[in-house]
Design an enzyme around this catalytic site. Structure first.
Site, short mmCIF file in Angstrom:
data_model
loop_
_atom_site.label_atom_id
_atom_site.label_comp_id
_atom_site.label_asym_id
_atom_site.label_seq_id
_atom_site.Cartn_x
_atom_site.Cartn_y
_atom_site.Cartn_z
N SER A 117 34.77 -24.18 46.59
CA SER A 117 34.63 -22.85 47.20
C SER A 117 33.31 -22.69 47.94
O SER A 117 32.29 -23.24 47.53
CB SER A 117 34.72 -21.77 46.14
OG SER A 117 35.93 -21.87 45.45
N GLU A 234 44.86 -28.47 38.64
CA GLU A 234 44.11 -27.34 38.14
C GLU A 234 45.05 -26.26 37.62
O GLU A 234 44.80 -25.61 36.62
CB GLU A 234 43.23 -26.78 39.27
CG GLU A 234 42.41 -25.57 38.87
CD GLU A 234 41.42 -25.15 39.96
OE1 GLU A 234 41.63 -25.50 41.13
OE2 GLU A 234 40.43 -24.49 39.61
N GLU A 367 47.36 -13.49 43.53
CA GLU A 367 48.07 -13.22 44.78
C GLU A 367 48.47 -14.54 45.45
O GLU A 367 49.59 -14.70 45.94
CB GLU A 367 47.20 -12.40 45.74
CG GLU A 367 47.02 -10.94 45.33
CD GLU A 367 46.03 -10.77 44.18
OE1 GLU A 367 45.24 -11.69 43.91
OE2 GLU A 367 46.06 -9.70 43.54
C1 FAD Z 1 34.95 -17.58 36.82
C2 FAD Z 1 35.16 -18.33 38.08
C3 FAD Z 1 34.89 -19.69 38.10
C4 FAD Z 1 35.05 -20.41 39.29
N1 FAD Z 1 34.73 -21.74 39.29
C5 FAD Z 1 34.82 -22.44 40.46
C6 FAD Z 1 34.42 -23.81 40.51
O1 FAD Z 1 34.01 -24.38 39.53
N2 FAD Z 1 34.49 -24.46 41.68
C7 FAD Z 1 34.95 -23.85 42.81
O2 FAD Z 1 35.02 -24.52 43.83
N3 FAD Z 1 35.33 -22.55 42.80
C8 FAD Z 1 35.28 -21.83 41.65
N4 FAD Z 1 35.65 -20.49 41.63
C9 FAD Z 1 36.05 -19.87 42.88
C10 FAD Z 1 37.51 -19.51 42.98
O3 FAD Z 1 38.30 -20.65 43.16
C11 FAD Z 1 37.64 -18.51 44.14
O4 FAD Z 1 36.92 -17.36 43.77
C12 FAD Z 1 39.07 -18.15 44.43
O5 FAD Z 1 39.75 -19.23 44.97
C13 FAD Z 1 39.19 -16.95 45.37
O6 FAD Z 1 38.41 -17.06 46.51
P1 FAD Z 1 37.42 -15.89 46.94
O7 FAD Z 1 36.59 -15.58 45.76
O8 FAD Z 1 36.74 -16.32 48.18
O9 FAD Z 1 38.29 -14.62 47.23
P2 FAD Z 1 39.07 -14.30 48.60
O10 FAD Z 1 39.83 -15.47 49.03
O11 FAD Z 1 38.13 -13.69 49.58
O12 FAD Z 1 40.05 -13.20 48.07
C14 FAD Z 1 39.75 -11.81 47.95
C15 FAD Z 1 41.03 -11.07 47.63
O13 FAD Z 1 41.97 -11.28 48.67
C16 FAD Z 1 43.17 -11.82 48.18
N5 FAD Z 1 43.73 -12.77 49.14
C17 FAD Z 1 43.09 -13.76 49.79
N6 FAD Z 1 43.96 -14.46 50.55
C18 FAD Z 1 45.18 -13.90 50.37
C19 FAD Z 1 46.48 -14.15 50.86
N7 FAD Z 1 46.75 -15.15 51.69
N8 FAD Z 1 47.47 -13.34 50.45
C20 FAD Z 1 47.23 -12.32 49.59
N9 FAD Z 1 46.04 -12.03 49.09
C21 FAD Z 1 45.02 -12.82 49.46
C22 FAD Z 1 42.77 -12.54 46.89
O14 FAD Z 1 43.85 -12.69 46.02
C23 FAD Z 1 41.70 -11.60 46.37
O15 FAD Z 1 42.32 -10.56 45.67
C24 FAD Z 1 35.50 -19.77 40.45
C25 FAD Z 1 35.77 -18.39 40.42
C26 FAD Z 1 35.61 -17.68 39.24
C27 FAD Z 1 35.92 -16.21 39.24
#
Ligand code: FAD
Lengths: 397, 375
Positions: A117, A234, A367
């Site tokens: 990410s 995963e 989602e």
């Molecule tokens: C506790 C925790 C541990 C984590 N550990 C890791 C790690 O070790 N390594 C790593 O690489 N990442 C890690 N992550 C990151 C995690 O994989 C991302 O937070 C996640 O994939 C969502 O991306 P974002 O946070 O950018 O949210 P966004 O993608 O910006 O999403 C924001 C909102 O929009 C919605 N959304 C986005 N796209 C769509 C779509 N196409 N259709 C409908 N809704 C949508 C999402 O569901 C969410 O509600 C971690 C996250 C958490 C919370």
């Protein structure tokens, strides 16, 4: 697949125990010996901790070892390595990579993290902007960029990393997959404090990090395909073991209900019973999935289980806070700590409530998982897309 | 049973090959004899049930006798197989007195444990699909409240309301304070007055007995647990009917939303709809685990049965109703028409949610079994 059966595995496990009695063997030594005996993950190839045996037979080994009081490799602490890095290395790694990385990974001597990410690329992971540029002179890659929400980066020795190697191609095609040494110069890990007060995840800044080409995983430009293996593993992480009734988060709530009659109200009772049923049904669905795997008929149910557990964990922990009333208003400790692993059950209800909010975000949001179920399981049409044939560098950001 | 009791044997939640074979036999029969236009025509006729369909299902395939041991003329199979038949009957909302006769009445008689005499004789007739019997209790009666089933006394006088499938029954099994009686439906003093049911695929009737005579099958002491067991099997296997029903609704909705275009796109490509269908899929997958668990518990005689049944009912009723409601909504206007079969599913699902105990009454049972008492 060889003809190794349960009896043969039991025999080999006893042999291991006889040669390395847990009572007198150090933890690491025992785990190394177990790996070398092919009893670490029996479905892996011989020489890489396995015996090419059916995966469904692992519980036979685990049960024997548990009965003998043998140490385990603490799978929760090394979850990312075990669940994601290992299958990816097995699937795409060179022989040297497999030999170098799998044993210390499994034994837990080397912890892994996942540098996927980025601030600008979460759900839309393929939009990532971290650059890896190849040096003409020696073929090494120089990596610059920022990763975020990286769990365990502060304890990890290695990372799986995806970076952009060709910005002129559409986003999915210009990505390559690397193994990054977290101790290298240019890797900076900064704690990122989260909702619970602790810093379980981190920001990782990569500045001129040099990665030799021998630590690329899969062909140049094929990083997205490699990452699919990681992501699939995963999300389908349902273990081989049976969960007892009330084995999940509903357990502590049910116990509190039984022991503390003064907390009971009619409204809470209705919600408790409804959630109790849903937790029991989710447990049975997990059990059915396990039986399908054992019978060699894996169904698509795996994609749904993470969704179910995320919602249940959140609702049950929310109920627990309310049930506790005055106690639910308190929180054990807001100290900023950097834990080695997430321990849901060891902390109080408030912690469970806050931490479980991450269950529907980490490892793919609910989602996004619903999209995957709708398209891959139900065969519903994909959303129209406007980023497929556009070079990454020309996408709007 | 205490809260900490673990199941002793792991429940088998999969389908065996024999069960899969049985499923395809029943499915192709129902596709032939009970497609949606046929069902719609049938519910508007005077005879809610098609005797030809019942003969093919009950006698020719042998589905009516699945629960009955071979020595009494049945198939000697189990609740697991009967559950598969019910999944298919739910999937096609076929009007057939299977749940009431081949499951509830049959299980009640089996629980009496007689190897000869009138009970064994009647079981043989039911197993062969030659006769239909129903337990004369109101359809909503929950297993836990089976004592409320006693509607008539001594001389067989009284009224039982909302008896499912009584219109199709040759024999009424009447629980009384004296015991369980078998009463011929056409005997003097018996009237079966059809009601207008919400679920048109499962007729209801008021049964009135006026100085009617019957055969005493069991005294009150033996009858009570037998009736309870019959209703437990009914509630447990109803979950499989609900599963089949929900599955049809989901499959049809997915099919329709892939084909129907609005705004120059298939409506199934809109995320608001995709998520709802994905959520339903998750519920159906979960309902399958719960329904299989109940069927397996009934089949193996597990001490876990009352809990497994209550969990399955508390869960699957809601899933079936939700699936049928979503089916109608996502079909838009066409879902509200009489020609489209969606309404049959909604009516069946809603009635099923009341049958053999509401979700609420099953939650109460769980509270008791798991020692999670109300305040
Ligand atoms: C506790 C925790 C541990 C984590 N550990 C890791 C790690 O070790 N390594 C790593 O690489 N990442 C890690 N992550 C990151 C995690 O994989 C991302 O937070 C996640 O994939 C969502 O991306 P974002 O946070 O950018 O949210 P966004 O993608 O910006 O999403 C924001 C909102 O929009 C919605 N959304 C986005 N796209 C769509 C779509 N196409 N259709 C409908 N809704 C949508 C999402 O569901 C969410 O509600 C971690 C996250 C958490 C919370």
């Amino acid at each position: 697949m060889t003809t190794i059966d349960a009896a043969e595995l039991r025999r080999r496990t006893r042999e291991l125990l006889a040669a390395h009695p847990p009572a007198t063997t150090g933890r690491t030594d025992f785990l190394r010996a177990r790996f070398d005996a092919g009893l670490a993950w029996v479905h892996y190839p011989a020489g890489l901790g396995g015996l090419d045996a059916p995966r469904s037979l692992q519980p036979v080994v685990d049960a024997e070892l548990a009965a003998a009081g043998a140490p385990d490799n603490d799978p929760r602490r090394i979850g990312i390595g075990l669940g994601m890095a290992a299958p990816t290395i097995l699937g795409f790694g060179t022989d040297e990579q497999k030999q170098r990385f799998l044993r210390p990974l499994w034994v837990g001597e080397e912890v892994w993290c996942q540098l996927f990410s980025e601030p600008g690329a979460g759900s839309d992971l393929a939009a990532l902007g971290t650059r890896a540029v190849r040096e003409e002179a020696d073929g090494d890659w120089i990596v610059d960029g920022q990763k975020v929400w990286t769990s365990s980066a502060h304890v990890a020795r290695w990372a799986i990393l995806i970076a952009r190697t060709d910005p002129d191609l559409p986003k999915h095609r210009g990505i390559s997959y690397f193994i990054c040494d977290m101790t290298d110069p240019g890797v900076e890990v900064r704690p990122l404090r989260q909702i619970t007060g602790e810093a379980e995840f981190n920001e990782v800044f990569l500045t001129g990090v040099r990665i030799p080409d021998s630590r690329r995983l899969g062909p140049v430009g094929a990083g997205w395909k490699v990452a699919q293996t990681t992501l699939m593993n995963e999300r389908v992480s349902i273990g081989g073991s049976r969960i007892p009734r009330e084995g999940g988060m509903i357990g502590p709530v049910a116990r509190t209900w039984r022991e503390r009659p003064e907390l009971r109200t009619h409204d809470l009772h209705q919600r408790l019973l409804t959630l109790w049923v849903e937790a029991e049904v989710a447990r049975l669905a997990g059990e059915r999935l396990r039986q399908q795997l054992v019978a060699g008929q894996p169904g698509p149910e795996g994609s749904g289980m993470k969704l179910a557990f995320a919602r249940l964990n959140q609702e049950i922990s929310g109920l627990e806070v309310e049930l506790l009333g005055e106690e639910g208003l308190l929180y054990s400790d807001w100290t900023m700590r950097r834990p080695d692993l997430v321990d849901f059950t060891g902390r109080d209800a408030g912690y469970r409530y806050l931490r479980s909010k991450g269950n529907s975000i980490e490892g793919g949001t609910s989602e996004v998982l619903l999209n995957i179920v709708a398209e891959r399981v139900l065969g519903l049409p994909a959303e129209p897309r406007n980023d497929k044939d556009v070079a990454w560098k020309d996408l709007s950001r | 049973m205490t809260a900490q009791t673990e199941e002793t044997v792991a429940p088998d939640l999969l389908y065996s090959e024999a069960e899969d074979d049985l499923r395809s036999t029943v499915r192709s029969l129902l596709a032939d004899r009970s497609d949606a236009p046929t069902v719609i025509a049938r519910i508007e006729s005077d005879t809610p049930y098609d005797p030809q369909l019942w003969k093919a299902l009950g006698a020719d395939i042998g589905a009516a006798g699945l629960l009955v041991p071979e020595k009494l003329g049945g198939q000697g199979a189990s609740h697991r197989e009967a559950a598969v038949v019910l999944e298919e009957l739910g999937r096609s909302v076929a009007p057939a007195p299977y749940l009431t006769s081949a499951v509830v009445a049959t299980e009640t008689l089996l629980a009496l444990g007689s190897e000869d005499g009138p009970v064994a004789e009647l079981l043989g007739e039911l197993a062969a699909g030659r006769k239909v019997a129903v337990l004369a209790v109101p359809f909503p009666t929950a297993p836990e409240n089976s004592s409320a089933a006693e509607a008539v006394t001594g001389t067989l006088d009284g009224t039982v309301t909302a008896v499912a499938d009584a219109a199709a029954a040759d024999v009424l099994l009447v629980p009384t304070t004296d015991g369980l009686y078998a009463v011929e439906a056409d005997a003097p003093g018996v009237t079966v007055e059809p009601l207008v049911p919400l679920d048109q695929t499962r007729p209801l009737a008021t049964v009135t007995l006026t100085a009617a005579t019957g055969t005493l099958l069991a005294d009150a002491e033996a009858a009570r647990p037998a009736v309870r067991r019959g209703l437990l099997a009914g509630a447990g296997l109803l979950a499989s009917e609900q599963l089949g029903l929900a599955e049809w609704c989901l499959t049809e909705t997915v099919r329709y939303t892939r084909e129907r275009h609005q705004f120059n796109r298939p409506i199934g490509s809109f995320q608001a709809l995709k998520h709802r269908m994905a959520q339903l899929w998750l519920e159906v997958v979960s309902a399958r685990a719960a329904a299989r668990n109940a069927a397996d518990a009934l089949a193996s005689g597990s001490p876990d049965t009352p809990l497994a049944v209550a969990v399955a009912q508390a869960y699957c009723s809601k899933v079936a109703v939700h699936a049928a409601e979503e089916c109608i909504q996502l079909h838009g206007g066409i879902g509200m028409t009489w020609e489209h079969p969606a309404h049959l599913y909604l009516k069946r699902a809603k009635a099923d949610a009341i049958a053999y105990g509401t979700a609420g009454s099953h939650l109460e049972a769980i509270a008791e079994l798991m020692e999670l008492p109300a305040p």
